[in-house]
Design a protein around this motif. Structure first.
Motif, PDB file in Angstrom:
ATOM      1  N   THR A  32      10.671   0.302  -4.982  1.00  0.00           N
ATOM      2  CA  THR A  32      10.474  -0.606  -3.856  1.00  0.00           C
ATOM      3  C   THR A  32      10.605   0.196  -2.566  1.00  0.00           C
ATOM      4  N   PHE A  33       9.683  -0.039  -1.651  1.00  0.00           N
ATOM      5  CA  PHE A  33       9.783   0.652  -0.363  1.00  0.00           C
ATOM      6  C   PHE A  33      10.331  -0.294   0.699  1.00  0.00           C
ATOM      7  N   SER A  34      11.203   0.258   1.518  1.00  0.00           N
ATOM      8  CA  SER A  34      11.639  -0.528   2.674  1.00  0.00           C
ATOM      9  C   SER A  34      10.534  -0.420   3.718  1.00  0.00           C
ATOM     10  N   ASP A  91      -1.233  -5.279  -5.705  1.00  0.00           N
ATOM     11  CA  ASP A  91      -0.257  -4.829  -6.705  1.00  0.00           C
ATOM     12  C   ASP A  91       1.182  -5.036  -6.257  1.00  0.00           C
ATOM     13  N   TYR A  92       1.354  -5.626  -5.090  1.00  0.00           N
ATOM     14  CA  TYR A  92       2.715  -5.724  -4.534  1.00  0.00           C
ATOM     15  C   TYR A  92       3.141  -7.152  -4.209  1.00  0.00           C
ATOM     16  N   THR A  93       4.461  -7.325  -4.217  1.00  0.00           N
ATOM     17  CA  THR A  93       5.036  -8.532  -3.634  1.00  0.00           C
ATOM     18  C   THR A  93       5.671  -8.060  -2.330  1.00  0.00           C
ATOM     19  N   ARG A 149       9.873   6.516   4.863  1.00  0.00           N
ATOM     20  CA  ARG A 149       8.811   7.337   5.462  1.00  0.00           C
ATOM     21  C   ARG A 149       7.628   7.465   4.509  1.00  0.00           C
ATOM     22  N   CYS A 150       6.455   7.386   5.089  1.00  0.00           N
ATOM     23  CA  CYS A 150       5.220   7.469   4.335  1.00  0.00           C
ATOM     24  C   CYS A 150       4.938   8.952   4.065  1.00  0.00           C
ATOM     25  N   TRP A 151       4.399   9.239   2.871  1.00  0.00           N
ATOM     26  CA  TRP A 151       4.118  10.638   2.577  1.00  0.00           C
ATOM     27  C   TRP A 151       3.110  11.171   3.595  1.00  0.00           C
ATOM     28  N   LYS A 171      10.250  -5.628   2.727  1.00  0.00           N
ATOM     29  CA  LYS A 171      10.121  -4.742   1.566  1.00  0.00           C
ATOM     30  C   LYS A 171       8.753  -4.872   0.910  1.00  0.00           C
ATOM     31  N   GLN A 172       8.367  -3.795   0.235  1.00  0.00           N
ATOM     32  CA  GLN A 172       7.142  -3.792  -0.566  1.00  0.00           C
ATOM     33  C   GLN A 172       7.582  -3.517  -2.002  1.00  0.00           C
ATOM     34  N   ILE A 173       7.454  -4.546  -2.860  1.00  0.00           N
ATOM     35  CA  ILE A 173       7.960  -4.434  -4.227  1.00  0.00           C
ATOM     36  C   ILE A 173       6.758  -4.351  -5.187  1.00  0.00           C
ATOM     37  N   GLU A 176       7.070   6.402   9.509  1.00  0.00           N
ATOM     38  CA  GLU A 176       7.995   5.521   8.784  1.00  0.00           C
ATOM     39  C   GLU A 176       7.286   4.176   8.661  1.00  0.00           C
ATOM     40  N   ARG A 177       7.410   3.549   7.519  1.00  0.00           N
ATOM     41  CA  ARG A 177       6.725   2.257   7.337  1.00  0.00           C
ATOM     42  C   ARG A 177       7.283   1.239   8.337  1.00  0.00           C
ATOM     43  N   ASN A 178       6.414   0.380   8.833  1.00  0.00           N
ATOM     44  CA  ASN A 178       6.873  -0.658   9.772  1.00  0.00           C
ATOM     45  C   ASN A 178       5.991  -1.891   9.666  1.00  0.00           C
ATOM     46  N   VAL A 203      -1.551  -7.427   5.623  1.00  0.00           N
ATOM     47  CA  VAL A 203      -2.604  -6.404   5.629  1.00  0.00           C
ATOM     48  C   VAL A 203      -1.992  -5.087   6.096  1.00  0.00           C
ATOM     49  N   GLU A 204      -2.496  -4.012   5.514  1.00  0.00           N
ATOM     50  CA  GLU A 204      -2.030  -2.690   5.940  1.00  0.00           C
ATOM     51  C   GLU A 204      -3.067  -2.181   6.934  1.00  0.00           C
ATOM     52  N   LEU A 205      -2.815  -2.456   8.225  1.00  0.00           N
ATOM     53  CA  LEU A 205      -3.823  -2.162   9.250  1.00  0.00           C
ATOM     54  C   LEU A 205      -4.120  -0.670   9.331  1.00  0.00           C
ATOM     55  N   GLU A 206      -3.052   0.124   9.378  1.00  0.00           N
ATOM     56  CA  GLU A 206      -3.165   1.582   9.335  1.00  0.00           C
ATOM     57  C   GLU A 206      -2.276   1.995   8.179  1.00  0.00           C
ATOM     58  N   LYS A 207      -2.390   3.248   7.756  1.00  0.00           N
ATOM     59  CA  LYS A 207      -1.578   3.672   6.632  1.00  0.00           C
ATOM     60  C   LYS A 207      -0.082   3.475   6.953  1.00  0.00           C
ATOM     61  N   CYS A 208       0.582   2.668   6.113  1.00  0.00           N
ATOM     62  CA  CYS A 208       2.020   2.386   6.238  1.00  0.00           C
ATOM     63  C   CYS A 208       2.382   1.531   7.454  1.00  0.00           C
ATOM     64  N   GLU A 209       1.391   0.920   8.094  1.00  0.00           N
ATOM     65  CA  GLU A 209       1.666  -0.017   9.191  1.00  0.00           C
ATOM     66  C   GLU A 209       1.136  -1.369   8.764  1.00  0.00           C
ATOM     67  N   TYR A 210       2.038  -2.283   8.550  1.00  0.00           N
ATOM     68  CA  TYR A 210       1.672  -3.567   7.930  1.00  0.00           C
ATOM     69  C   TYR A 210       1.715  -4.701   8.957  1.00  0.00           C
ATOM     70  N   GLN A 211       0.792  -5.638   8.772  1.00  0.00           N
ATOM     71  CA  GLN A 211       0.830  -6.841   9.613  1.00  0.00           C
ATOM     72  C   GLN A 211       1.007  -8.039   8.692  1.00  0.00           C
TER      73      GLN A 211
HETATM   74  C1  MAN Z   1       2.406   3.356  -1.242  1.00  0.00           C
HETATM   75  C2  MAN Z   1       2.343   2.044  -0.523  1.00  0.00           C
HETATM   76  C3  MAN Z   1       1.099   1.916   0.294  1.00  0.00           C
HETATM   77  C4  MAN Z   1       0.956   3.092   1.225  1.00  0.00           C
HETATM   78  C5  MAN Z   1       1.066   4.383   0.445  1.00  0.00           C
HETATM   79  C6  MAN Z   1       1.070   5.579   1.387  1.00  0.00           C
HETATM   80  O1  MAN Z   1       1.436   3.425  -2.210  1.00  0.00           O
HETATM   81  O2  MAN Z   1       3.446   1.974   0.282  1.00  0.00           O
HETATM   82  O3  MAN Z   1       1.102   0.711   1.033  1.00  0.00           O
HETATM   83  O4  MAN Z   1      -0.258   3.077   1.906  1.00  0.00           O
HETATM   84  O5  MAN Z   1       2.266   4.394  -0.305  1.00  0.00           O
HETATM   85  O6  MAN Z   1       1.151   6.764   0.693  1.00  0.00           O
END
Ligand code: MAN
Length: 552
Positions: free
Chosen positions: A456-458, A435-437, A489-491, A447-449, A495-497, A514-522
């Motif tokens: 959009t999340f930084s 669902d994201y660009t 910051r992730c709920w 960014k995650q758009i 903090e997203r990285n 890929v989101e390896l762990e919640k809010c940790e992207y590779q």
């Molecule tokens: C959003 C996105 C996801 C992330 C969740 C965490 O939906 O940033 O990638 O996993 O927030 O709550």
């Protein structure tokens, strides 16, 4: 005799068995002594040659069993003829499993594994060929990046130089405007304009302009004279006297006379040398200088060269104001303003107070003209000063930015020792996943758009290259990884990285997220900045030396 011939293949087989699992650089060490013994590689023990590869561990270093797996923690070398040699740990020898990186099956008993090295080798060679093709194209692009960094360095050096010169000018301008602004407490800009109508000031400006024009023309002629001198010097030393061209000879003689040089044909003869000519030249210029010194009102050539600029940069407005103050400070003999000097000291202060009040009444009633400038004039001069200060700060900032950028261009932790990454500063790579660009602007922000609306999340800002302590800064593994951190910051989480993994490619692309762990992207991507030329050993696929070593 015949039985000897029959024995030969068996002996050859025996020799092959003895060197089974031995890497090429150690093969020469696996030969029996004259008394058919063998010494362990660490020199600790001499054993019968038959004990080598007999499936029983005899040497402390395990070197007597390179091919059987009988000694623990031994490297087993697969020749993999037709492909690339590789190592296996001894624990995987004769374990009944066909190892993919031992395609000749030599780690197992004969007949257990098929030798598939020809096929594997062919696929491998094709892959290497393709990779090399990419590297070849990529490295050409990379070299344009390096050239860009050098151009950028020059440009920044130019910016620094120009802004330094501009700062010097602007600083003077600020001083000048500050002076005017301060003076405007007692003098309005309108009054200044009036003062600038003074014939003395107008004439001064005309003189200054005339002098500036003369200086410009003078410089032009000096340059022209220098160039003509060079042409005539070349003619003097290069002409061919055998042609007897009188026009040329006359020109050479004429130049020698003006420049105080000996005739070129006499140089070296009768002890007349160019050095002497040099002395003559010096003497001639000394004479000229002495002549100039006599006329002491006049400026010498040196003064014209060095001091005229300063004179022409005089701030004439300040000069005008100073002149005005000077003229006003001359006592005019007015009784009103001289009265204080006739009064006893005890009543002088009351008199001064009374005088100030009276003068301010008269000014307010419009009977006399006050010296106070109008507030618009004052604010205008203040504004001019503020504008000049702002401009000065802007140039200073430009210079500072250029200096900082310059420091980063060839910095191993910045844009690389060769500056290969500078070109990519701010290049944004994008890819759509789910669902994201996802976007990463190199050295900027990731960014995650969301594609269907929403915020959009930084995912973080560029923090560093591969931070692992085992990685040597500057090598391909170092530049193969970028870290972006401190994103939104992730709920209930961090903090997203982002970890961006890069490899050599002919284009700058973002290939996967890929989101390896919640809010940790590779992220993975390619870039020509990582394509080293093929003749560069770093990053090149080694032959057996590299192959499969990490298997151990
Ligand atoms: C959003 C996105 C996801 C992330 C969740 C965490 O939906 O940033 O990638 O996993 O927030 O709550």
């Amino acid at each position: 005799m015949l039985w000897l011939l029959l024995l030969l293949p068996l002996q050859a087989l025996g020799a092959a068995e003895k060197t089974l699992g031995v890497p090429p650089d150690l093969i020469s060490k696996y030969v029996p002594s004259k008394s058919n013994t063998w010494t362990c590689l660490d020199g600790s023990k001499e054993i019968p040659w038959d004990y080598v590869n007999d499936d029983a561990c005899d040497c402390a270093d395990g070197s007597d069993e390179p091919g059987t797996g009988a000694c623990p923690n031994q490297p087993f070398y697969c020749k993999n003829e037709g492909h690339v040699g590789s190592f296996l740990p001894s624990s995987r020898v004769k374990d009944g499993l066909c190892e993919p990186n031992c395609c000749d099956g030599s780690d197992e008993r004969p007949g257990v594994c098929k030798n598939v090295c020809q096929e594997v080798g062919q696929v491998y060679r094709k892959k290497v060929e393709e990779e090399n093709k990419i590297r070849k194209t990529g490295s050409k692009i990379r070299s344009t990046y390096i050239a860009y960094a050098h151009k950028e360095k020059k440009r920044l050096e130019g910016v620094i130089e120009t802004s330094a010169a501009e700062i010097a000018i602007q600083e003077k301008e600020v001083v000048r405007l500050r002076d005017i602004a301060e003076r405007s407490e007692s003098l309005s800009a309108a009054a200044l304009e009036l003062k600038q109508q003074s014939p003395l000031y107008i004439s001064l400006i005309t003189h200054s302009n005339a002098l500036k024009s003369l200086q410009r023309e003078h410089k032009k002629y000096l340059q022209r004279e220098k160039e003509l001198g060079n042409i005539l010097d070349a003619l003097r030393t290069g002409y061919n006297p055998n042609y007897q061209d009188m026009a040329v000879l006359e020109a050479v003689r004429g130049w020698e006379e003006i420049a105080g040089l000996p005739h070129i044909n006499d140089v070296g003869k009768d002890s007349v040398s160019e050095e002497e000519a040099g002395i003559e030249e010096d003497t001639a210029s000394e004479v000229a200088e002495t002549k100039e010194e006599v006329d002491d009102e006049m400026w010498t050539a040196e003064e014209l060269d060095k001091d005229l600029d300063d004179l022409l940069n005089t701030d004439y407005v300040t000069l005008l104001l100073e002149h005005d103050e000077y003229v006003q400070s001359v006592p005019e003999g007015s009784v009103l303003f001289d009265i204080a000097s006739y009064l006893p000291d005890s009543i002088a202060p009351q008199y001064e107070e009374f005088k100030d009040t009276l003068v301010s009444w008269l000014v307010n009633l419009g009977i006399i003209k006050g010296e106070t400038p109008s507030s618009t004039d004052t604010s205008r001069s203040r504004q001019a000063l503020t504008d000049a200060e702002n401009r000065l700060n802007k140039i200073k900032k430009e210079k500072e930015d250029a200096e900082n950028d310059l420091k980063e261009i060839f910095n191993i932790h910045g844009y690389g020792l060769e500056g290969q990454w500078k070109k990519l500063d701010g290049t944004c790579l994008r890819t759509e996943v789910g669902d994201y660009t996802y976007e990463v602007c190199l050295f900027g922000e990731a960014k995650q758009i969301p594609n269907k609306g929403g915020s959009t999340f930084s995912l973080g800002k560029f923090a560093s290259w591969n931070p692992s302590p085992d990685v040597k800064p500057g090598d391909d593994t170092y530049y193969g990884k970028q870290i972006y951190n401190r994103g939104t910051r992730c709920w209930n989480g961090p903090e997203r990285n982002v970890v961006l993994l890069l490899s050599c490619g002919t284009e700058n692309t973002l290939n996967s997220v890929v989101e390896l762990e919640k809010c940790e992207y590779q992220f993975t991507g390619t870039t020509p900045a990582l394509c080293r030329p093929l003749d560069n050993s770093e990053g090149k696929n080694g032959q057996y030396a590299n192959a499969g070593k990490d298997e151990l």
